[in-house]
Design an enzyme around this catalytic site. Structure first.
Site, PDB file in Angstrom:
ATOM      1  N   ASP A   2       0.766  -1.232  -0.014  1.00 55.80           N
ATOM      2  CA  ASP A   2      -0.036   0.042   0.239  1.00 55.80           C
ATOM      3  C   ASP A   2       0.836   1.241   0.235  1.00 55.80           C
ATOM      4  O   ASP A   2       1.966   1.139   0.299  1.00 55.80           O
ATOM      5  CB  ASP A   2      -0.945  -0.071   1.261  1.00 55.80           C
ATOM      6  CG  ASP A   2      -0.210  -0.133   2.577  1.00 55.80           C
ATOM      7  OD1 ASP A   2       0.740   0.545   2.683  1.00 55.80           O
ATOM      8  OD2 ASP A   2      -0.477  -0.874   3.277  1.00 55.80           O
ATOM      9  N   VAL A  11      -3.826   0.730  -2.884  1.00 58.23           N
ATOM     10  CA  VAL A  11      -3.689  -0.601  -2.293  1.00 58.23           C
ATOM     11  C   VAL A  11      -3.730  -1.622  -2.949  1.00 58.23           C
ATOM     12  O   VAL A  11      -4.655  -1.756  -4.006  1.00 58.23           O
ATOM     13  CB  VAL A  11      -4.534  -0.504  -1.046  1.00 58.23           C
ATOM     14  CG1 VAL A  11      -4.349  -2.157  -0.204  1.00 58.23           C
ATOM     15  CG2 VAL A  11      -4.573   0.191  -0.029  1.00 58.23           C
ATOM     16  N   ASP A  19       8.769   4.956 -18.491  1.00 61.74           N
ATOM     17  CA  ASP A  19       9.247   4.632 -16.951  1.00 61.74           C
ATOM     18  C   ASP A  19       9.833   3.040 -16.924  1.00 61.74           C
ATOM     19  O   ASP A  19       9.463   2.518 -15.939  1.00 61.74           O
ATOM     20  CB  ASP A  19       8.148   4.972 -16.351  1.00 61.74           C
ATOM     21  CG  ASP A  19       8.527   5.104 -14.726  1.00 61.74           C
ATOM     22  OD1 ASP A  19       9.951   5.446 -14.591  1.00 61.74           O
ATOM     23  OD2 ASP A  19       7.651   5.007 -13.618  1.00 61.74           O
TER      24      ASP A  19
END
Length: 586
Positions: A47, A52, A180
């Site tokens: 989380d 989460v 990324d």
């Protein structure tokens, strides 16, 4: 005809326009609502500030997945980033399914589309946006590198690099820039469902390599963008992870404070930024530290701009690393127009053995990799390189969201934990890596990151045409050797949420005896299904590694050997905050 046409036109005008998902409505009276068709384990896989991730089970199919719950309250100004990630994952998943249906395969060891995180389902609740993806192992490539200090060049670095080259070739052929690529976003498949295969223990070809390369999965498409369809300025954003960004992204630093004219003068970047990041990741796998990191972010960015990376003198003259250095040189080319493409890199001597079949079919287009000059140093104001593993820990970070079309920007601050580790400072005049590693001092500087199937998938080697694609149908019993990719048939519609609004967002189960639900409200969701749940399942742990500083993929995983450490960095991103708070029920 006129009357009929007029009536049809009037009917079309009366029909409500299809709203894009997610609806972001607490009541969502206009949308069809369903009760949640998933139960989750009590414990989260990880989380963070924004989301989460939990292991979940589909109560119809009893298959296990990862459920990412993205908190609406914390992402209200970044909803377009989530929408972009979802749209790309859905588009990629459909393309993969189409390729498998048409049996579009090569005879190469790695198929790029087999190594991308699969999106299975998605829906919305009053509090969360929920994505259902495949379950991956606990521990990502970053943790594997750090735990082992570095990876074996011949069996691991080459095979992992080859797999990622195949992934980038697939994405770039679809016009998608990941933006990324880094070790934290490379996961390993976790085979938990009945139809998923285990490795056969045999090597493909006459050379040995780490078979775990077949489990690699590229995740976190929160920053990914479509090159040809993105907004005019979306590929002029200063985004990514500082250790991995390319020189053309460095030029976009401060874009949030630029005038429209200044922004217009910036060159739009594209797929070559992923090739640069691949070079950084390959270097990180080989040595256990990144090539450009310096004492400060400004020094690091300067070294990136000048392609000034650390080269160990002993390693540079080691014949074992000759092709490795040439490969990273191909990636570390300042001019993106000259930088090698993923398709070209498949023919590089460093990894060409993994693509022997497709390379043999493209001999006339074989690039020359021997022209590169001897690696040389570039003088810069940064007197020290920092030999370190890029830290996964986070720090207080200012996030600037840029509306480039409107010329305005806003900033917000995200707070997260901080973890200190030793820095390894290396003077450029030192010739030995071992001597350099003895000069440990100060604290690890933090870097930034913005973010965050089943039967079929068969391939007949015996009936392949001269182009390397299979002529047989997917009914063939032969499969690609050692590949752990499987594609689910489309699940029954009644077992999926398919973008609807859920009245009971999360039904929790301990996946074990006795049958317990964590809250009364959830128990009503699964009351009629609870007897179908396989109560013999034991809790499993897995993780989808990502970053905690964005609205997309934000969670941590830890284990006893290596506390989780996440990247941190400052970035600016193009977000159109047109939804407004009034559309959100918080």
């Amino acid at each position: 005809m006129t009357t009929a046409s007029s009536s049809a036109s009037q009917l079309q005008q009366r029909l409500p326009e299809e709203k894009p998902w997610p609806q972001l409505s607490g009541s969502n009276a206009d949308a069809q609502t369903f009760k949640c068709k998933y139960v989750t384990n009590h414990n989260s896989l990880g989380d963070g500030n924004f989301s989460v991730v939990k292991e979940c089970m589909n109560i119809h199919t009893k298959d296990l997945y990862a459920m990412k719950l993205i908190k609406k309250q914390t992402v209200k100004n970044k909803i377009q980033l989530i929408q972009r990630e979802f749209d790309l994952l859905r588009s990629i998943s459909e393309k993969i399914r189409d390729m498998e249906k048409k049996n579009e395969h090569s005879l190469d060891i790695f198929e790029g589309h087999h190594h991308i995180l699969q999106l299975f389902d998605y829906f919305e609740t009053a509090d969360n946006i929920v994505l259902i993806t495949q379950l991956c192992q606990k521990g990502d490539l970053y943790e594997k590198i750090v735990e082992n200090q570095c990876l074996d060049l011949e069996t691991q670095v080459t095979s992992y690099c080859a797999c990622l080259v195949s992934v980038l070739e697939f994405l770039h052929s679809q016009g998608i820039v990941h933006r990324d690529l880094k070790a934290e976003n490379v996961l390993f498949r976790l085979r938990v469902n009945e139809n998923e295969k285990n490795l056969q223990g045999e090597h493909h070809g006459d050379f040995k390599y780490d078979l775990l390369a077949h489990d690699l999965v590229l995740a976190d498409f929160g920053l990914a963008a479509e090159y040809n369809t993105s907004k005019v300025n979306s590929l002029k954003e200063f985004v990514g992870t500082i250790s991995y960004i390319a020189p053309e992204i460095v030029k976009c630093k401060g874009v949030g404070e630029m005038t429209p004219d200044q922004v217009g003068k910036l060159d739009k970047y594209g797929c070559p930024v992923d090739i640069w990041a691949l070079g950084v990741l390959t270097y990180f796998m080989a040595f256990g530290y990144t090539p450009f990191d310096c004492t400060t972010d400004d020094e690091t960015l300067e070294c990136i701009s000048k392609c000034d990376y650390y080269v160990d003198e002993q390693m540079m003259h080691d014949p074992k690393y000759e092709q490795f250095w040439n490969f990273v040189q191909c990636c570390f080319t300042i001019d993106p127009a000259v930088r090698r493409s993923a398709k070209n890199l498949k023919q590089h001597p460093f990894i060409k053995d993994y693509f022997a079949t497709s390379n043999s079919l493209n001999t006339k287009d074989t690039p020359n990799f021997s022209f590169h000059p001897t690696i040389r140093r570039v003088s810069s104001t940064a007197s020290m390189h920092t030999l370190r593993s890029p830290s996964k820990s986070r720090k207080t970070t200012t996030l600037a969201y840029l509306n480039m079309d409107g010329g305005s920007s806003e900033t917000s601050t995200a707070f997260s934990s901080k973890m200190d580790l030793p820095d390894l400072y290396v003077d450029r005049t030192i010739n030995s890596r071992e001597r350099s590693l003895n000069r440990i001092r100060d604290t690890l500087k933090k870097t930034l990151s913005m973010t965050s199937l089943k039967p079929a998938g068969t391939f007949d080697y015996l009936h392949a045409n001269k182009n390397g694609t299979s002529l047989s149908s997917s009914k063939s019993g032969l499969v690609k050797k050692n590949s752990t990719f499987v594609l689910d048939p489309k699940p029954p519609k009644n077992s999926l949420m398919n973008g609807c609004f859920s009245t009971t967002p999360e039904s929790r189960s301990n996946f074990n005896t006795p049958k317990t639900l964590s809250r009364q409200g959830s128990s009503t969701s699964v009351k009629k299904y609870v007897n179908e749940v396989d109560l013999l399942l034991t809790p499993r742990t897995a993780s989808m590694s990502s970053n905690d500083t964005t609205a997309i993929n934000d969670y941590d995983t830890t284990n006893d050997k290596n506390p989780a450490r996440k990247h941190a960095a400052s970035f600016q991103v193009n977000v159109d905050d047109s939804d407004g708070d009034e559309t959100m029920q918080i």
